[in-house]
Write an enzyme that holds these catalytic residues in place. Structure first.
Site, PDB file in Angstrom:
ATOM      1  N   GLY A   7       0.736  -1.040   0.146  1.00 27.94           N
ATOM      2  CA  GLY A   7       0.225  -0.608   0.068  1.00 27.94           C
ATOM      3  C   GLY A   7       0.251   1.240  -0.475  1.00 27.94           C
ATOM      4  N   TYR A 149     -14.308  -5.230   8.848  1.00 29.88           N
ATOM      5  CA  TYR A 149     -12.781  -4.879   8.921  1.00 29.88           C
ATOM      6  C   TYR A 149     -12.387  -4.938  10.347  1.00 29.88           C
ATOM      7  CZ  TYR A 149      -9.746  -0.866   9.431  1.00 29.88           C
ATOM      8  OH  TYR A 149      -8.464  -0.074   9.054  1.00 29.88           O
ATOM      9  N   ALA A 150     -12.972  -4.789  11.787  1.00 30.15           N
ATOM     10  CA  ALA A 150     -12.506  -4.916  12.873  1.00 30.15           C
ATOM     11  C   ALA A 150     -12.161  -6.958  12.722  1.00 30.15           C
ATOM     12  CB  ALA A 150     -13.799  -5.189  13.449  1.00 30.15           C
ATOM     13  N   ALA A 151     -13.146  -7.744  12.075  1.00 30.63           N
ATOM     14  CA  ALA A 151     -13.028  -8.866  12.705  1.00 30.63           C
ATOM     15  C   ALA A 151     -11.560  -9.198  11.242  1.00 30.63           C
ATOM     16  CB  ALA A 151     -13.823  -9.794  11.821  1.00 30.63           C
ATOM     17  N   ALA A 152     -11.182  -8.759  10.610  1.00 29.30           N
ATOM     18  CA  ALA A 152      -9.928  -8.942  10.011  1.00 29.30           C
ATOM     19  C   ALA A 152      -8.107  -8.607  10.562  1.00 29.30           C
ATOM     20  CB  ALA A 152      -9.841  -7.754   8.562  1.00 29.30           C
ATOM     21  N   LYS A 153      -9.175  -7.288  11.291  1.00 31.51           N
ATOM     22  CA  LYS A 153      -7.805  -6.316  11.675  1.00 31.51           C
ATOM     23  C   LYS A 153      -7.936  -7.208  12.966  1.00 31.51           C
ATOM     24  CE  LYS A 153      -6.911  -3.184   9.090  1.00 31.51           C
ATOM     25  NZ  LYS A 153      -5.777  -3.695   8.614  1.00 31.51           N
TER      26      LYS A 153
END
Ligand code: NDP
Length: 240
Positions: A7, A149-153
């Protein structure tokens, strides 16, 4: 020291790249880019010879293999991987489209798995490596609308802690950083009123800067941070 930042065209990615280039005269920085590359190109031009671009779609195993092979061919080593690429597609779970779930898990969590796996063998061969995964405060203090997003992070933090144990004896450290609100394009969706409300909830009453995250990345990457592994460092102006 050779560093790959995924990124690398984004606010935080280019900010971390700039920080390494300015603070460490020996740093050779590779900015992973896909479609957008103007910021990364500007940085590479400014630090010509010490900063390069490499095509990297972080959700693709093949792209990772090609990027890591290109860096190893050019520099003979890869010391630091900063898994920074990420995105969010906020929706309440009840109405979340499948694509919003899969794209966020893929870009934020699958990508970190693919990246770590792609660099681990060369780092083991060097008996040295630093992996720094950019998670988010959402991993431990998730706002509404960010189940994906929270689950991924949070998954990134768990991956970090587990991998840290797996490679501890190989001279490789693995750490996560959990930024709160950092002033980049990722906050561009906020209007002035929303930004004001967000700042009111931050004890420091301001958003952080990319340099304030980059300084922690530089620390975790340095040789003398060799006993810091499996950590999850939040940088949030005191929110949590
Ligand atoms: P930006 O939106 O500015 O940059 C995100 C970068 O990730 C872009 O360069 C984008 O590339 C890249 N990217 C996204 N998906 C992919 C993909 N599949 N393959 C390759 N590159 C990809 O955001 P930030 O710089 O602010 O965010 C960087 C990281 O920090 C993210 O992981 C984010 O979740 C995390 N973070 C940011 C916070 C903030 O407040 N800014 C807070 C907490 C965490 P392209 O431009 O080509 O789309």
């Amino acid at each position: 020291m050779t560093i790959l930042i995924t990124g690398g065209n984004g606010g935080l990615g280019s900010g971390i790249g700039r920080y390494f280039l300015e603070k460490d005269p020996e740093a050779k920085v590779w900015l992973g880019v896909r479609s957008n590359r103007s910021q990364a190109e500007a940085l590479a031009a400014e630090f010509s010879g010490r900063c390069g671009l490499v095509d990297l779609e972080v959700t693709s195993k093949e792209s990772w293999e090609n990027a890591v092979a290109a860096i190893l061919e050019a520099d003979g080593r890869l010391d630091v991987l900063v898994n920074n690429a990420g995105l969010h597609r906020d929706h309440l779970l009840a109405t979340m489209p499948d694509e919003a779930w899969t794209s966020v898990i893929s870009a934020n969590l699958d990508a970190v798995f693919l990246g770590c796996r792609a660099v681990i063998r060369p780092m083991m061969g060097q008996r040295f490596g630093r992996i720094i995964n950019i998670s988010s405060l959402s991993a431990i203090l998730p706002p509404l609308g960010q189940t994906n997003y929270a689950a991924a992070k949070a998954g990134v933090v768990a991956l970090t802690q587990t991998l840290a144990k797996e490679v501890a004896r190989a001279g490789i450290t693995v750490n996560a950083i959990l930024p709160g609100y950092i002033a980049t394009e990722a906050l561009a969706h906020m209007d002035e009123e929303a930004a004001k409300r967000a700042k009111a909830g931050i004890p420091m009453r301001r958003f952080g800067t990319p340099a304030e995250v980059a300084s922690a990345v530089l620390f975790l990457a340095c040789h003398d941070a060799g006993y810091v592994t499996g950590s999850a460092l939040k940088i949030d102006g005191g929110i949590f």
